[in-house]
Design an enzyme around this catalytic site. Structure first.
Site, mmCIF file in Angstrom:
data_model
loop_
_atom_site.group_PDB
_atom_site.id
_atom_site.type_symbol
_atom_site.label_atom_id
_atom_site.label_comp_id
_atom_site.label_asym_id
_atom_site.label_seq_id
_atom_site.Cartn_x
_atom_site.Cartn_y
_atom_site.Cartn_z
ATOM 1 N N TYR A 219 -0.369 2.750 12.054
ATOM 2 C CA TYR A 219 0.615 2.631 11.081
ATOM 3 C C TYR A 219 1.672 3.785 11.293
ATOM 4 O O TYR A 219 2.634 3.821 10.583
ATOM 5 C CB TYR A 219 0.131 2.871 9.569
ATOM 6 C CG TYR A 219 -1.007 2.037 9.466
ATOM 7 C CD1 TYR A 219 -0.932 0.474 9.483
ATOM 8 C CD2 TYR A 219 -2.432 2.408 9.136
ATOM 9 C CE1 TYR A 219 -1.902 -0.232 9.135
ATOM 10 C CE2 TYR A 219 -3.293 1.696 8.666
ATOM 11 C CZ TYR A 219 -3.234 0.200 8.694
ATOM 12 O OH TYR A 219 -4.200 -0.618 8.465
ATOM 13 N N PRO B 283 -7.334 0.225 -7.361
ATOM 14 C CA PRO B 283 -6.934 1.005 -6.685
ATOM 15 C C PRO B 283 -8.050 1.660 -5.638
ATOM 16 O O PRO B 283 -9.262 1.637 -6.248
ATOM 17 C CB PRO B 283 -6.638 2.098 -7.637
ATOM 18 C CG PRO B 283 -7.498 2.071 -8.794
ATOM 19 C CD PRO B 283 -7.445 0.278 -8.832
ATOM 20 N N ARG C 244 -7.256 4.242 -2.384
ATOM 21 C CA ARG C 244 -6.816 5.179 -1.901
ATOM 22 C C ARG C 244 -6.475 6.208 -3.052
ATOM 23 O O ARG C 244 -6.956 7.280 -2.729
ATOM 24 C CB ARG C 244 -5.478 4.844 -1.081
ATOM 25 C CG ARG C 244 -4.732 6.106 -0.317
ATOM 26 C CD ARG C 244 -3.386 5.775 -0.132
ATOM 27 N NE ARG C 244 -3.136 4.557 0.494
ATOM 28 C CZ ARG C 244 -2.867 4.113 1.631
ATOM 29 N NH1 ARG C 244 -2.819 5.078 2.548
ATOM 30 N NH2 ARG C 244 -2.644 2.847 1.995
ATOM 31 N N ARG D 247 -5.436 5.812 11.504
ATOM 32 C CA ARG D 247 -4.064 5.541 10.783
ATOM 33 C C ARG D 247 -2.858 5.980 11.574
ATOM 34 O O ARG D 247 -1.827 5.244 11.431
ATOM 35 C CB ARG D 247 -4.262 5.949 9.362
ATOM 36 C CG ARG D 247 -5.341 5.472 8.467
ATOM 37 C CD ARG D 247 -5.004 5.986 7.029
ATOM 38 N NE ARG D 247 -3.925 5.421 6.322
ATOM 39 C CZ ARG D 247 -2.898 6.229 6.078
ATOM 40 N NH1 ARG D 247 -2.872 7.567 6.489
ATOM 41 N NH2 ARG D 247 -1.554 5.554 5.699
ATOM 42 N N SER E 171 0.765 -1.272 0.024
ATOM 43 C CA SER E 171 0.189 -0.033 0.052
ATOM 44 C C SER E 171 1.033 1.166 -0.031
ATOM 45 O O SER E 171 1.823 1.292 0.444
ATOM 46 C CB SER E 171 -1.023 0.004 1.410
ATOM 47 O OG SER E 171 -1.816 -0.983 1.325
ATOM 48 N N CYS F 22 -8.812 8.662 25.362
ATOM 49 C CA CYS F 22 -7.770 8.312 26.778
ATOM 50 C C CYS F 22 -6.717 7.441 26.647
ATOM 51 O O CYS F 22 -6.672 6.462 26.780
ATOM 52 C CB CYS F 22 -8.827 7.926 28.011
ATOM 53 S SG CYS F 22 -7.970 7.791 29.641
ATOM 54 N N GLU F 23 -5.908 7.801 25.625
ATOM 55 C CA GLU F 23 -4.794 7.317 25.149
ATOM 56 C C GLU F 23 -3.366 8.305 24.821
ATOM 57 O O GLU F 23 -3.942 9.108 23.848
ATOM 58 C CB GLU F 23 -5.247 6.311 23.751
ATOM 59 C CG GLU F 23 -6.198 5.250 24.002
ATOM 60 C CD GLU F 23 -5.711 4.026 24.543
ATOM 61 O OE1 GLU F 23 -4.379 3.932 24.538
ATOM 62 O OE2 GLU F 23 -6.445 3.374 25.048
ATOM 63 N N GLY G 38 -2.688 -0.134 -4.487
ATOM 64 C CA GLY G 38 -1.904 0.188 -3.541
ATOM 65 C C GLY G 38 -1.041 1.472 -4.031
ATOM 66 O O GLY G 38 -0.084 1.811 -3.533
ATOM 67 N N TYR H 277 -9.704 5.133 4.280
ATOM 68 C CA TYR H 277 -9.258 4.336 5.321
ATOM 69 C C TYR H 277 -9.385 5.264 6.615
ATOM 70 O O TYR H 277 -8.836 4.779 7.796
ATOM 71 C CB TYR H 277 -7.883 3.787 5.292
ATOM 72 C CG TYR H 277 -7.765 2.845 4.229
ATOM 73 C CD1 TYR H 277 -8.205 1.776 4.412
ATOM 74 C CD2 TYR H 277 -6.931 3.203 3.167
ATOM 75 C CE1 TYR H 277 -7.976 0.837 3.324
ATOM 76 C CE2 TYR H 277 -6.487 2.422 1.876
ATOM 77 C CZ TYR H 277 -7.247 1.317 1.854
ATOM 78 O OH TYR H 277 -7.268 0.565 0.929
#
Length: 479
Positions: free
Chosen positions: A361, A314, A316, A357, A235, A388-389, A271, A418
């Site tokens: 990633y 395709p 994205r 994302r 990707s 809360c992260e 990708g 995405y």
């Protein structure tokens, strides 16, 4: 106010103008009006906030259509001189809803789905089942039965178990189902790098050495028709080197399999990368199409075999640049960092629930103030969400004017792919709606998920549940 830039990644340089919209990252229609307010397809960001609230996914319909037309034209133009056809499937996993299905199919694209849910959306939107492809590593018997029953164009076989399942389904239905075989070429590509190996340790597909036995078994099944190989190498890919290496390996296998009968299709997946930041330099789709098709042609010529029809998937590249997410700034906080330097944290009313994302990633995004312009100097910021992260980051690093304050409207571009697809209601944060903009008007194409909606799913509240809006009214009345 001044914030040190010593913490900025090497690729991120302070902009000369922190209001400027980088070319290639934003929709082509994005611009600032005389008041400095961001407009997308003629609709102001402030108007969108007032009408639909924030966070808000905004999708430029014409941008999606333009990328669909351009991509299809590029692959057809690359294939035509060699006497073959090219089919482009829109990869629905990038972002799927009924309107997007209608847009891309109207522009000539087929649609690729990978679950029964995605298939249901495509069919409900009126897509021709014969122009749908269905892949995925764990299709259930029910999903296979439904796909065969509606007349799906092709199914991608991903395992021996699935092969047997589908053969039985086709036999029961008295149907003949066209299938492709998912193959791991041993090439894995991301951005501009690729790695060629003998095997890939992943859940999808068969190895090159396994594929001949799989194809032989398919050819023995009366209800299955083997039509080609399918491969996906990664990707967000820039350049054609990985595709060319993968094509060489696939064509070698394709040539060997021709001894058992014709193979009309070679599907090389998708990708193709887009720009998320001003330093990203994605390969134009025309160059990708020409480079990939010519690689296949060379490999076929070297083996003295005809060039098969080609297919690509395709997602994205069609919808990514068309999306912009709007947020409202809630708080700002300068934070001293060990080793010297200071980073300005800008908290917004969304986060990892609407854009997973960065957390998944480490993806980079850009941002700009969308409700005004500023003459203040740019400062390094990190845009974070309300979850809360500590890893709840929307934009890891970018520059905004130093006077960014609560109430400002921020826009994050290149969120068409995405983001909605991976969205959640973590921490019971409502899921944003999706609004399409075109020719100066806006309309909801996917409704948001409210707190009331979430509570409606809680079976423990079936009796005596009081909606938050009702509770608020009661409280105000008591005062």
């Amino acid at each position: 106010m001044s914030v040190s830039t010593s913490l900025a990644p090497d690729w991120l340089l302070p902009p000369s103008d922190a209001n400027a919209l980088a070319d290639g990252v934003w929709p082509a229609s994005a611009r600032r009006d005389d008041d400095g307010v961001l407009r997308i397809a003629g609709v102001s960001a402030s108007q969108l906030r007032d009408e639909f609230g924030t966070p808000l996914y905004v999708v430029d319909e014409e941008e999606v259509r333009t990328h669909a037309r351009r991509t299809l034209a590029a692959f057809r133009a690359a294939a035509a001189p060699h006497g073959v056809q090219a089919r482009v499937y829109y990869a629905g996993k990038a972002f799927l809803c009924s309107e997007v299905v209608r847009w891309v199919t109207a522009e000539g694209l087929a649609v690729d789905v990978c679950t029964g849910g995605e298939l249901a959306v495509a069919l409900a939107a009126g897509a021709d089942p014969a122009r749908l492809g269905f892949h995925g590593n764990n299709k259930s018997v029910a999903e296979l039965e439904n796909a065969v029953a509606v007349g799906i164009g092709s199914l991608v076989i991903d395992s021996w178990v699935e092969l047997d399942r589908l053969a039985a389904v086709a036999e029961r239905a008295g149907a003949t189902q066209a299938v492709l075989v998912r193959v791991n070429s041993g090439v894995h590509a991301e951005t501009h790098d690729f790695l060629a190996t003998a095997h890939e340790d992943q859940k999808f597909g068969f190895t090159l050495s396994e594929a001949p036995a799989v194809v032989a078994r398919i050819r023995e099944c009366a209800g299955l028709e083997f039509v080609g190989l399918h491969c996906h190498i990664g990707s967000q890919i820039f350049g054609t080197a990985g595709f060319q290496e993968s094509a060489a390996r696939l064509v070698e296998l394709h040539a060997d399999l021709l001894a058992g009968g014709d193979i009309p299709v070679l599907n090389l997946g998708g990708g193709f990368g887009i720009a998320y930041t001003s330093v990203d330099d994605p390969t134009p789709i025309e160059a990708l199409a020409t480079g990939i098709v010519e690689a296949v042609v060379r490999e076929c010529a070297a083996r003295g075999i005809p060039v098969p029809n080609l297919a690509f998937e395709p997602g994205r590249a069609i919808v990514g640049q068309a999306g912009v997410t709007l947020y409202e700034v809630g708080t700002t906080k300068p934070v001293e960092v060990d080793g010297g330097g200071q980073r300005l944290y800008v908290s917004v009313d969304g986060g990892m629930s609407d854009n997973a994302r960065p957390a998944l990633y480490g993806a980079d995004f850009s941002t700009r103030i969308a409700s005004r312009v500023s003459t203040e100097n740019p400062v390094l910021v990190r845009v974070v969400g309300k979850h809360c992260e500590s890893g709840d980051i929307v934009v890891d690093a970018d520059y905004l004017p130093a006077d960014v304050v609560p109430g400002d409207l921020l826009a994050v571009p290149a969120t068409g792919a995405y983001c909605f697809s991976l969205a959640s209601n973590y921490n019971y944060v409502p899921r944003p709606p999706v609004v399409a903009v075109r020719d100066g008007s806006a309309r909801v194409i996917v409704r948001g998920v409210s707190i009331d909606d979430l509570l409606a799913h809680d079976a423990g509240l079936d009796r005596g549940r009081v909606a938050p809006s009702d509770r608020l009214e009661r409280t105000e009345g008591a005062e």
